[in-house]
Every structure is written in structure tokens, then in C-alpha cells.
Design a protein around this motif. Sequence first.
Motif, mmCIF file in Angstrom:
data_model
loop_
_atom_site.group_PDB
_atom_site.id
_atom_site.type_symbol
_atom_site.label_atom_id
_atom_site.label_comp_id
_atom_site.label_asym_id
_atom_site.label_seq_id
_atom_site.Cartn_x
_atom_site.Cartn_y
_atom_site.Cartn_z
ATOM 1 N N ARG A 268 0.869 -1.243 -0.146
ATOM 2 C CA ARG A 268 -0.067 -0.070 0.103
ATOM 3 C C ARG A 268 0.799 1.309 -0.059
ATOM 4 N N ALA A 269 2.041 1.254 0.784
ATOM 5 C CA ALA A 269 2.846 2.287 0.918
ATOM 6 C C ALA A 269 3.672 2.655 -0.468
ATOM 7 N N VAL A 270 3.942 1.489 -1.189
ATOM 8 C CA VAL A 270 4.582 1.660 -2.545
ATOM 9 C C VAL A 270 3.460 1.981 -3.520
ATOM 10 N N ALA A 271 2.086 1.764 -3.487
ATOM 11 C CA ALA A 271 1.435 2.382 -4.521
ATOM 12 C C ALA A 271 1.264 3.887 -4.264
ATOM 13 N N GLN A 272 1.019 4.311 -2.749
ATOM 14 C CA GLN A 272 1.295 5.562 -2.533
ATOM 15 C C GLN A 272 2.103 6.390 -2.916
ATOM 16 N N LEU A 273 3.376 5.686 -2.805
ATOM 17 C CA LEU A 273 4.505 6.621 -3.281
ATOM 18 C C LEU A 273 4.728 6.704 -4.553
ATOM 19 N N THR A 274 4.312 5.494 -5.282
ATOM 20 C CA THR A 274 4.292 5.982 -6.673
ATOM 21 C C THR A 274 3.471 6.760 -7.434
ATOM 22 N N GLU A 275 2.350 6.762 -6.880
ATOM 23 C CA GLU A 275 1.355 7.730 -7.317
ATOM 24 C C GLU A 275 1.776 9.134 -7.103
ATOM 25 N N LEU A 276 2.454 9.261 -5.860
ATOM 26 C CA LEU A 276 2.886 10.536 -5.430
ATOM 27 C C LEU A 276 4.012 11.057 -6.285
ATOM 28 N N VAL A 277 4.970 10.446 -6.602
ATOM 29 C CA VAL A 277 6.113 10.479 -7.626
ATOM 30 C C VAL A 277 5.558 10.943 -8.788
ATOM 31 N N ARG A 278 4.534 10.012 -9.324
ATOM 32 C CA ARG A 278 4.098 10.289 -10.739
ATOM 33 C C ARG A 278 3.322 11.526 -10.699
ATOM 34 N N ALA A 279 2.894 12.116 -9.766
ATOM 35 C CA ALA A 279 1.912 13.259 -9.773
ATOM 36 C C ALA A 279 2.905 14.509 -9.495
ATOM 37 N N LEU A 280 3.792 14.368 -8.609
ATOM 38 C CA LEU A 280 4.883 15.485 -8.790
ATOM 39 C C LEU A 280 5.625 15.550 -9.893
ATOM 40 N N LEU A 281 5.952 14.639 -10.655
ATOM 41 C CA LEU A 281 6.657 14.789 -11.879
ATOM 42 C C LEU A 281 5.734 15.313 -12.917
ATOM 43 N N ALA A 282 4.408 15.078 -12.573
ATOM 44 C CA ALA A 282 3.530 15.564 -13.873
ATOM 45 C C ALA A 282 3.444 17.130 -13.662
ATOM 46 N N ASP A 283 3.188 17.475 -12.360
ATOM 47 C CA ASP A 283 3.199 18.877 -12.167
ATOM 48 C C ASP A 283 4.310 19.335 -12.444
ATOM 49 N N ARG A 284 5.433 18.879 -12.450
ATOM 50 C CA ARG A 284 6.675 19.740 -12.877
ATOM 51 C C ARG A 284 6.800 19.797 -14.187
ATOM 52 N N ALA A 285 6.465 18.745 -14.849
ATOM 53 C CA ALA A 285 6.335 18.829 -16.459
ATOM 54 C C ALA A 285 5.779 19.699 -16.894
ATOM 55 N N ALA A 286 4.529 19.887 -16.307
ATOM 56 C CA ALA A 286 3.356 20.730 -16.714
ATOM 57 C C ALA A 286 4.103 22.243 -16.614
ATOM 58 N N ARG A 287 4.661 22.477 -15.467
ATOM 59 C CA ARG A 287 5.336 23.657 -15.424
ATOM 60 C C ARG A 287 6.418 23.942 -16.300
ATOM 61 N N ALA A 288 7.067 23.045 -16.618
ATOM 62 C CA ALA A 288 8.115 23.089 -17.759
ATOM 63 C C ALA A 288 7.665 23.355 -19.123
ATOM 64 N N LEU A 289 6.743 22.834 -19.429
ATOM 65 C CA LEU A 289 6.094 22.892 -20.813
ATOM 66 C C LEU A 289 5.404 24.268 -20.651
ATOM 67 N N ALA A 290 4.750 24.794 -19.862
ATOM 68 C CA ALA A 290 4.080 26.010 -19.872
ATOM 69 C C ALA A 290 5.280 27.174 -19.965
ATOM 70 N N ALA A 291 6.286 26.873 -19.332
ATOM 71 C CA ALA A 291 7.847 27.817 -19.696
ATOM 72 C C ALA A 291 8.071 27.990 -21.037
ATOM 73 N N ARG A 292 7.748 26.884 -21.761
ATOM 74 C CA ARG A 292 7.869 26.919 -23.284
ATOM 75 C C ARG A 292 7.016 27.281 -24.072
ATOM 76 N N GLY A 293 6.129 27.869 -23.523
ATOM 77 C CA GLY A 293 4.660 27.999 -24.374
ATOM 78 C C GLY A 293 3.876 27.048 -24.484
#
Length: 320
Positions: A268-293
Amino acid sequence: MTDIAPILAGDVRAAARLMRDLDDRRPDALAALKALFPHTGRAYIVGITGNPGAGKSTVVDALIAHYRAAGDRVGVVAVDPTSPFSGGAILGDRIRMQRHALDPGVFIRSLATRGYLGGLSRSTFDVASVLDAMGYQRVLIETVGVGQDEVDVMRAAHTTVVVTVPGLGDDIQALKAGLLEVADVLVVNKADREGADRAERDLMQMLDLRTGERDGSNAARSDVTIVRTIATRGTAEGSGITDLAAAIEAHRARAWTGEGATARAKARAVAQLTELVRALLADRAARALAARGGLAEIAGDIVARRRDPWSIAEELLASM
Ligand SMILES: Nc1nc2c(ncn2[C@@H]2O[C@H](COP(=O)(O)OP(=O)(O)OP(=O)(O)O)[C@@H](O)[C@H]2O)c(=O)[nH]1
Ligand SMILES: [Mg+2]
């Protein structure tokens, strides 16, 4: 900095504010979650999923009544009230559980899927953690079981209940794909309708198949209980809700005490952590993309063969 003392004391207004701040991804809300973490781990989390209109909210409503009568405080996370299958059900959910709305021992939080972009299960974990820290002994998560998102959401639960109804026919095949895999307890709701026997037989057959597929044996299913309910009867005699609650407790005893419990907790902890890392990376990627228009801008370069997508992806990752 969010003061966590009121939340630990069960202050619902402070909790609602924190949940809103979590939605907005505010850094101080995240800090509050971190501080609350040592106070979590006491709630028993039950996921309730199944076909649109199967009676999930009605089952949740009846379970709330059951647990309240036993003296437990209950938190509810209602996910996906904006599903295209149940458009506008948020109002229905509210009305159905309305009789509990004034009960200080019940807290209901709706999570809309819109805008979560795959981070739905992260948000579910977050809200469930807050409810846990507030001291609700029972947390119920309702979600419409249609896609992988919902299956992921169910990983936050200790026990997963899949609600079906008689007369589903071929729809039951669709259930087989994902949801049946995660079911700990299967409910045939609307058992006041014709075909409950048949539905139960079909489910048993599918469980036998599942067991066979999993370990290549003909071993009889041993780990899933089927319960019939008439959720509209609430906790009245013959509603089956007491049986459902008993099946949940039996699964709890099987799965979360004794030998397998630690391995399960880790999974259960692995599932939570996996989701969290995925979500944080997605947030970060969205910001990086936005910065490039944004993607559309970059897509033009790809279409015109000015740039290749692999180099762009690598560059984006490097800039995150
Ligand atoms: N006959 C009968 N009707 C039921 C039973 N349980 C629920 N219903 C009815 O089925 C309808 C749908 O119930 P809900 O509890 O909203 O179902 P749901 O699965 O939460 O629906 P969505 O969240 O929209 O997917 C309502 O009209 C309920 O009154 C039951 O045991 N018997
Ligand atoms: Mg519902």
C-alpha cells in the motif's frame, strides 16, 4: 503555516480549509500533511466501487448508519461525482447522505475528477489521511468503477467492496476486466429485484476463473465474499448491511492482522509513493512545458521537422 492542532482535534472547518488548500496544491498544505502523518494509520479505509447507478451511495449511506450505531465516527470521500455516466450525481449523493450531514460524527468530502489529470488517487490518499488524522475510525471512499483511475483510487483502501446489481448481463464482463481483480467483497445490491440468484452464480463462476488464472489451479475461491444487499432498506432487518459490515471485518481480520499484514502495508505504501512521485513529476513537467509556451508551440516544430520529439523530451526533462 497551517496549524494542525485544530485538525487533530477534529475541527471540520479547519479540515475543509486544508482540503481546499491541498486541491490548490499550496505548499503550506503539504507541510500540514507531513506534520499530520505521524497521527495517521488508525482509520480503517473501505473503498466502494462498481457500475454507475449500482447503488454505491445508498450502500455508503447504510454503512454510515451502521457504523454510527456502533459508535464509530465516519469520514466519506465521494470521488467522481462529475462522471459522464452519472452527471450531476453530486446533488444525488448529497441528498442521499443528507440525513447524516448534520451529524457531527460524519464528514463528507466530494472530489471532482475534473482537473486532477491522473492525480486522483493522490488526492484521495491525501483526503483520507486528513480524515484519519482527525480521528474518524471509518473512512469510506466511493468511486464509479469505470477506468484505471478508479482502480488506482482503490489502492488507498484496506478493503475494496465492488457493488453490482442483478441483470447486468454482458456488463458484468466489463467488470471482470479491472474491478473484479481488486474486489475483496462483492455485493449483489438491489437483491429485491429479479435475478439476484443468477447474478450471484455468475459472480461465483467468474471468481473461480479468476482463482484458476492466478495460480493455475482449480482451487476454490477462498478470499472473496459475496453478499446480497437491499441498500434502500438501510440497516433494517433483511437489508444485508450487517452481513456486508461482517464481511468487511472478516476481510480485515484475514488481511490486516497476522502474517500477511506487513507485506500488504508495504504494498500500500509503495502504491501511494508511486502515485505521489508520478503526480509530482507530472506537475513539474506541466510547469516546464508551460514555460516553453505549451505543447502546441513545440508540436509545430515537430510537424515541420525542425526538431525531433526525442530531443525535446530530453531537454524538457533536463530543465525540470
Ligand atoms: N430497488 C432497489 N433500488 C436501489 C437499491 N439501492 C439503491 N437503489 C436505487 O438505485 C438508484 C441509484 O442509487 P445510487 O446509490 O445513487 O447509486 P450509485 O452507484 O451511487 O450511482 P452513481 O454514483 O451515480 O454511479 C437510486 O434510485 C437508488 O434508490 C436497492 O437495494 N434496491
Ligand atoms: Mg453515487
